[in-house]
Scaffold this active site. Structure first.
Site, PDB file in Angstrom:
ATOM      1  N   GLY A 131      -1.838   2.882  -9.668  1.00 50.51           N
ATOM      2  CA  GLY A 131      -1.366   1.422  -9.922  1.00 50.51           C
ATOM      3  C   GLY A 131       0.083   1.257  -9.772  1.00 50.51           C
ATOM      4  O   GLY A 131       0.615   0.393 -10.635  1.00 50.51           O
ATOM      5  N   ASP A 160       3.197  -7.471  -5.775  1.00 50.33           N
ATOM      6  CA  ASP A 160       3.299  -6.146  -5.156  1.00 50.33           C
ATOM      7  C   ASP A 160       4.114  -6.362  -3.957  1.00 50.33           C
ATOM      8  O   ASP A 160       5.389  -5.861  -3.607  1.00 50.33           O
ATOM      9  CB  ASP A 160       2.199  -5.460  -5.012  1.00 50.33           C
ATOM     10  CG  ASP A 160       1.699  -5.159  -6.247  1.00 50.33           C
ATOM     11  OD1 ASP A 160       2.115  -5.590  -7.514  1.00 50.33           O
ATOM     12  OD2 ASP A 160       0.351  -4.747  -6.286  1.00 50.33           O
TER      13      ASP A 160
HETATM   14  C1  GLA Z   1      -2.323  -5.419  -8.786  1.00 48.51           C
HETATM   15  C2  GLA Z   1      -2.270  -6.768  -7.723  1.00 48.51           C
HETATM   16  C3  GLA Z   1      -1.002  -7.638  -8.010  1.00 48.51           C
HETATM   17  C4  GLA Z   1      -1.072  -8.091  -9.539  1.00 48.51           C
HETATM   18  C5  GLA Z   1      -1.317  -6.891 -10.544  1.00 48.51           C
HETATM   19  C6  GLA Z   1      -1.757  -7.245 -11.967  1.00 48.51           C
HETATM   20  O1  GLA Z   1      -1.162  -4.916  -8.526  1.00 48.51           O
HETATM   21  O2  GLA Z   1      -2.148  -6.176  -6.396  1.00 48.51           O
HETATM   22  O3  GLA Z   1      -1.051  -8.733  -7.121  1.00 48.51           O
HETATM   23  O4  GLA Z   1      -2.347  -8.978  -9.881  1.00 48.51           O
HETATM   24  O5  GLA Z   1      -2.508  -5.904 -10.073  1.00 48.51           O
HETATM   25  O6  GLA Z   1      -0.320  -7.598 -12.553  1.00 48.51           O
END
Ligand code: GLA
Length: 391
Positions: free
Chosen positions: A135, A183
């Site tokens: 993550g 991201d």
């Molecule tokens: C993932 C997605 C992001 C965002 C996060 C939660 O990382 O790629 O765009 O939605 O989850 O904040």
């Protein structure tokens, strides 16, 4: 194995990538680029609702080295724990790229397909010290690193916000993940020692200095990844859009707590209502945390970390027992201001604000009480994607 993970650093990764390139392709690469991973301090699952987010880039990076090869083929070697190679034809107007196997290469292909301009055949090697599947945005890091080396190889600089949007589009179209913009945006535009307050509606951003003094941003990796991520994320996104549609809004960005009453009046589905409540409060919390961080009001930041975790766990339902347990262990421990899950959830990491002098004590407490095998690192907000000079 130690529980502390440390960044290898772009210089060492670059050497490793160049050596691997020379062994595999029999010459030196012509260009190199890197892009970091990220941790989010506040604002999860709100980017796709056009809200505010507050991520930082990590010192962990993906490095790509490459050269044109004078053919119509793209040969990409991923030199991770498993060494894997993928080959595909450089796209032409008559033969556009399509997603396929191997799955990891879709991140590369998606970027090649969306690069604004011609991409000629190239050889490339990818190395990374980012913990995968934790993550911390290893996907966006790979996409943006590939985009950056294409800019170098093709001699075409793309506006950074446009670049982030194209990498997001690549992720939608090739791996098929309907992610928000957070991201790719932070991985492209982050600045050292700063968090990035991104307005996901206007796509403008402000660099917020992170001078937490004697306080560390500790990232604790639960080292679990629950497999439901694939289906749950698009479902959350659809539920949020359903709430916005019911309110006649383009997204939940414009919604307020009053609108929750309106949703109830319309007998809105209970889960949709819960998602809307999370989004409305989380967007507000993000603006508050950015202000409190700038004022060094860490007690307030910490309070909002806990509120955010609670909301992600109970209203958005994107946490998991391991993340909840980590936050519970940290709550009330000496020197801890606050803790919350970070990113998409269903596993991955918790981010906490902890007095530096109490970090070791906290780690021992977690090692003793957490039912899984955690790993830790202290997060120094780092720079976004960049070309690397090759000597
Ligand atoms: C993932 C997605 C992001 C965002 C996060 C939660 O990382 O790629 O765009 O939605 O989850 O904040």
């Amino acid at each position: 194995m130690t529980n502390e993970v440390t960044a290898v650093g772009d210089a060492a990764l670059l050497r490793r990538a160049c050596d691997t390139f020379a062994t595999r392709f029999g010459r030196a690469p012509a260009a190199a680029a890197c892009a970091p991973g990220r941790a989010n301090l506040m604002g999860d699952h709100v980017d796709y609702c056009e809200g505010f987010v507050l991520p930082v880039a990590l010192p962990f990076v993906t490095v790509v080295v490459g050269s044109h090869n004078g053919t119509g083929q793209c040969n990409v070697l991923s030199a991770g724990q498993l060494s894997q190679e993928a080959s595909f034809s450089a796209p032409t107007p008559d033969a556009p790229l399509r997603p396929g196997e191997p799955a990891w290469a879709n991140y590369v292909k998606g970027v090649v397909a969306n690069f604004p301009g011609r991409v000629r055949g190239f050889d490339a090697v990818i190395v990374s010290d980012l913990p995968m599947g934790s993550g911390l945005s290893s996907s966006a890091s790979l996409e943006v690193a590939v985009f950056t080396i294409l800019e170098e190889l093709e001699g075409k600089k793309v506006d950074p916000v446009q670049k982030a949007k194209l990498c997001q589009k690549a992720e939608h179209e090739f791996p098929g993940m309907p992610c928000g913009i957070m991201d790719q945006y932070v991985v492209t535009l982050a600045r050292k020692d700063h968090a990035l307050l991104i307005d996901c509606r206007s796509l403008e951003a402000k660099h917020i200095p992170v001078n937490t003094g004697d306080t560390a941003i500790l990232v604790v990796n639960s080292n679990v990844k629950h497999q439901l991520t694939g289906s749950e994320y698009p479902q959350r996104r659809a539920q949020c859009q359903e709430a916005a549609d019911k309110l006649g809004l383009p997204s939940l960005r414009g919604a307020t707590r009053k609108d929750l009453e309106e949703l109830k009046r319309q007998n809105c589905d209970k889960l949709v209502l819960m998602r809307a409540e999370h989004i409305i409060d989380e967007i507000h919390r993000t603006e508050q945390v950015a202000k409190s961080l700038a004022q060094m009001d860490l007690d307030r930041v910490g309070e909002m970390f806990y509120q955010s975790h609670e909301s992600l766990s109970t209203l958005m339902q994107v946490s998991c027992p391991e993340l909840d347990q980590l936050v519970d262990i940290m709550r009330g421990a000496p020197g801890v201001y606050g803790a919350r899950m970070t990113g998409g959830g269903f596993g991955g990491c918790v981010v906490a604000l902890v007095k530096k002098g109490d970090v070791e004590g906290l780690k021992s407490k977690i090692l003793k009480n957490y039912k899984g095998s955690p790993t830790f690192f202290v997060c120094e907000p780092s720079e976004g994607a960049r070309a690397l000079p090759i000597k």
